[in-house]
Design a protein around this motif. Structure first.
Motif, short mmCIF file in Angstrom:
data_model
loop_
_atom_site.label_atom_id
_atom_site.label_comp_id
_atom_site.label_asym_id
_atom_site.label_seq_id
_atom_site.Cartn_x
_atom_site.Cartn_y
_atom_site.Cartn_z
N ASP A 205 17.00 -52.59 -12.49
CA ASP A 205 15.83 -53.89 -12.29
C ASP A 205 14.94 -53.94 -13.23
N GLN A 206 14.66 -51.88 -13.65
CA GLN A 206 13.79 -52.24 -14.84
C GLN A 206 14.21 -51.83 -16.63
N ASP A 207 13.08 -51.83 -16.85
CA ASP A 207 13.30 -51.72 -18.78
C ASP A 207 14.11 -50.27 -18.82
N LEU A 208 13.95 -49.27 -17.92
CA LEU A 208 13.91 -47.80 -18.06
C LEU A 208 15.38 -47.35 -18.19
N VAL A 209 15.17 -46.01 -19.09
CA VAL A 209 16.62 -45.90 -19.16
C VAL A 209 16.56 -44.26 -18.49
N HIS A 210 17.63 -43.01 -18.67
CA HIS A 210 17.63 -42.19 -17.89
C HIS A 210 18.68 -41.01 -18.66
N HIS A 211 18.37 -40.08 -19.45
CA HIS A 211 19.41 -39.35 -20.04
C HIS A 211 20.33 -39.28 -18.90
N GLU A 212 21.42 -38.51 -19.82
CA GLU A 212 22.28 -37.93 -18.75
C GLU A 212 23.46 -36.41 -19.16
N PRO A 213 23.78 -35.64 -17.97
CA PRO A 213 23.74 -35.02 -19.25
C PRO A 213 25.26 -34.91 -19.25
N VAL A 214 25.24 -33.51 -20.31
CA VAL A 214 27.06 -32.87 -20.72
C VAL A 214 27.38 -32.14 -20.49
N PRO A 215 27.95 -31.97 -19.13
CA PRO A 215 28.23 -30.54 -18.71
C PRO A 215 29.53 -29.85 -18.81
N GLY A 216 29.87 -28.57 -19.38
CA GLY A 216 31.01 -28.00 -19.35
C GLY A 216 32.21 -28.56 -17.98
N TYR A 217 32.78 -28.87 -17.91
CA TYR A 217 33.68 -29.54 -17.99
C TYR A 217 34.97 -28.29 -16.81
N ARG A 218 35.85 -27.27 -17.90
CA ARG A 218 36.60 -25.73 -17.63
C ARG A 218 37.55 -26.52 -17.92
N ALA A 219 37.74 -25.90 -16.04
CA ALA A 219 39.54 -26.59 -15.33
C ALA A 219 39.41 -27.90 -15.61
N ALA A 220 38.26 -28.27 -15.55
CA ALA A 220 38.19 -30.03 -14.59
C ALA A 220 38.33 -30.92 -16.19
N GLY A 221 38.42 -30.07 -17.62
CA GLY A 221 38.52 -30.37 -18.39
C GLY A 221 39.66 -32.24 -18.89
N PRO A 222 41.16 -31.40 -18.07
CA PRO A 222 42.01 -32.81 -18.55
C PRO A 222 41.20 -33.83 -17.89
N ALA A 223 41.14 -33.94 -16.86
CA ALA A 223 40.88 -35.32 -16.43
C ALA A 223 39.87 -35.81 -17.00
N GLY A 224 38.99 -35.75 -17.82
CA GLY A 224 38.14 -36.76 -18.05
C GLY A 224 37.38 -36.11 -19.51
N GLU A 225 37.86 -35.42 -20.16
CA GLU A 225 36.83 -34.49 -21.17
C GLU A 225 36.85 -35.12 -22.62
N VAL A 226 37.32 -35.86 -22.85
CA VAL A 226 37.29 -35.87 -24.80
C VAL A 226 36.57 -36.73 -25.18
N TRP A 227 36.16 -36.78 -26.24
CA TRP A 227 34.94 -37.55 -27.22
C TRP A 227 36.30 -38.60 -27.94
N SER A 228 35.56 -39.62 -28.58
CA SER A 228 36.29 -40.53 -29.17
C SER A 228 35.73 -41.76 -29.98
N THR A 229 36.72 -42.47 -30.98
CA THR A 229 35.74 -43.61 -31.01
C THR A 229 36.90 -44.85 -30.74
N PRO A 230 36.60 -45.73 -30.62
CA PRO A 230 37.34 -46.67 -30.72
C PRO A 230 38.24 -47.20 -31.24
N SER A 231 38.53 -46.86 -33.28
CA SER A 231 39.52 -46.80 -33.92
C SER A 231 40.45 -46.16 -33.16
N ASP A 232 40.12 -44.81 -33.01
CA ASP A 232 41.02 -43.68 -32.16
C ASP A 232 41.36 -44.27 -31.53
N LEU A 233 40.66 -44.77 -30.46
CA LEU A 233 41.99 -45.13 -29.48
C LEU A 233 42.84 -46.42 -30.04
#
Length: 476
Positions: A205-233
């Protein structure tokens, strides 16, 4: 070099214009996209808010669950090697695995019956469990294996562990050597391999932002931990549908016949909710298969706090679109860019509606209970508004305030509220968190809903931005 024009009838400027419209409409700090045609990445661009720095197409984003089809590739390479069979119970290879009688095929197709999320606090913000913690967590089975589709992040943690056990090293190293490097995906990794963007929640509702954390996912990593670029995708998408330029390298990763088998629709994705329309999505072996009119695409979507992404590859033409955004609330999807590329005009992706007004209600940390009194109204999953209505029978209807969003109906099952009709949270628990006798949060399948976006007066998993919601400033 990325070309600025993808076809004589669709200049790159038209795609860039649509990308800017999509970014502006969804209020995403940075939105990056790429297109593949003829086996190559032929266009890439970034639209960003003036304060978000100057990200380039080489800047990486978190891609969330687009990690899953990459894990599926590693699993199918094990199958090709004869080390694993799709019909094998996962317990044959991982004796301490939860849901040990679910087969590898059922885990890949989300028909294992396992719950959607990892036990404990909202893992995408709080961080994931170790393997030992996951094995001992009492992961719940909601259905018998094979009974129905139910998206399960823990299921892919089991598959990632399967890859590690057979290859003798971490799953991301396996993907680097067996998939990313052969396909030229040099910007892809479990951590950023080069420049990367910051992920934000944007206030509805407002022009405000909130930083999101980037925790380690450990064993959960295969569910969604990768970084990439659109070109690589896009390179990955071209390979998925057999449109890659280097056919020898592609065949060495997995033969085209196996890739086509991977993309066979095997189970309907019945996540539309009680008010949903016709089915449009199915699931193959780790990939999403969509049917939009006459166009069938293979790919996946992804989201973690601060980021969303979409990958879709046209099975018939080999055209590929990938989009990555730096906002928790998302941008819709890549449908419009693909339609423009293919001459169908600019068709909007999933619409992003205005959020509901923020309720003036604060609370302190509390304990979960089964009460439903006083929970009607607007709740926020991070910055995304949801509407809750308790009907005369005491059932709780939870529905995204955005058109096309998630929705589930909850009722009392064996003394607790469970999803009973439609949607992502079918079968999952809803708990009301109270403080001083009043509801201050909802725990829905471990996700934390609050009366105001990231209400700092509640125990938000992963914590809140130290400066709270704030006016965005230049990235220095």
């Amino acid at each position: 070099m990325i070309q600025s024009q993808v076809a004589s009838t669709v200049p790159g400027s038209a795609l860039s214009g649509l990308l800017r419209e999509l970014r502006d409409g969804a209020r995403v700090p940075a939105l990056s996209a790429a297109v593949g045609r003829g086996g190559e990445v032929v266009w890439a661009d970034v639209a960003a808010a003036p304060w978000a720095g100057e990200p380039t197409p080489e800047h990486a984003f978190r891609i969330g669950s687009i990690t899953k089809p990459m894990i599926a590739v590693a699993v199918l390479r094990l199958v090709a090697d004869g080390a694993v069979a799709l019909a094998d119970p996962i317990g044959k290879h991982l004796p301490d695995a939860p849901g040990a009688d679910a087969t590898v095929r059922q885990l890949l197709t989300h028909t294992s019956g396992l719950q959607a999320e990892f036990p404990g606090p909202w893992w995408e913000r709080h961080g994931g469990p170790s393997w030992d913690e996951l094995a001992a967590s009492g992961l719940e089975r909601l259905w018998e294996p094979g009974d129905r589709y139910h998206y399960s992040n823990p299921g892919f943690a089991l598959l990632g562990r399967l890859v590690e056990v057979h290859r003798g090293r971490p799953w991301d190293e396996v993907l680097r050597d067996e998939l990313w490097t052969p396909l030229g995906m040099t910007a892809t990794g479990r951590v950023p391999a080069g420049p990367h963007v910051t992920g934000y929640a944007v206030h509805p509702d407002q022009d405000l932002v909130h930083h999101e954390p980037v925790p380690g996912y450990r064993a959960a990593g295969p569910a969604g931990e990768v970084w990439s670029t659109p070109s690589d995708l896009v390179r990955f998408g071209l390979w998925l549908v057999g449109a890659e330029s280097d056919r020898d390298a592609g065949e060495a990763v997995l033969p085209l016949a196996v890739r086509r088998d991977l993309a066979v629709p095997r189970v309907v994705v019945d996540d539309a909710g009680p008010a949903g329309g016709p089915w449009a999505t199915a699931h193959g072996l780790g990939v999403r298969v969509r049917q939009d009119g006459t166009v069938r695409t293979v790919g996946h979507g992804g989201s973690v706090p601060g980021f969303t992404a979409d990958l879709r590859a046209d099975v018939e033409t080999g055209d590929v679109v990938a989009v990555c955004g730096a906002s928790t609330a998302g941008f819709g999807d890549g449908t419009g860019l693909l339609a423009l590329l293919q001459g169908g005009g600019a068709v909007a992706g999933a619409p992003v509606a205005e959020g509901s007004p923020v309720a003036e209600r604060q609370g302190s940390n509390g304990q979960a209970s089964g009460g439903r009194a006083g929970i009607d109204g607007t709740w926020y999953w991070g910055p995304v508004p949801f509407l809750v209505r308790v009907d005369a029978a005491g059932r709780v209807d939870l529905r995204s305030a955005r058109s096309g969003g998630r929705g589930t109906l909850f009722d009392v099952v064996r003394g607790e509220l469970r999803g009973v009709d439609g949607g992502y949270w079918l079968g999952e628990r809803l708990r009301v968190v109270e403080a001083d006798g009043a509801p201050v949060a909802l725990d829905i399948g471990t996700f934390h809903f609050t009366r105001a976006p990231y209400d700092a007066g509640t125990a938000v998993p992963g914590g809140v931005d130290g400066v709270g919601w704030h006016v965005p400033g230049p990235v220095g």
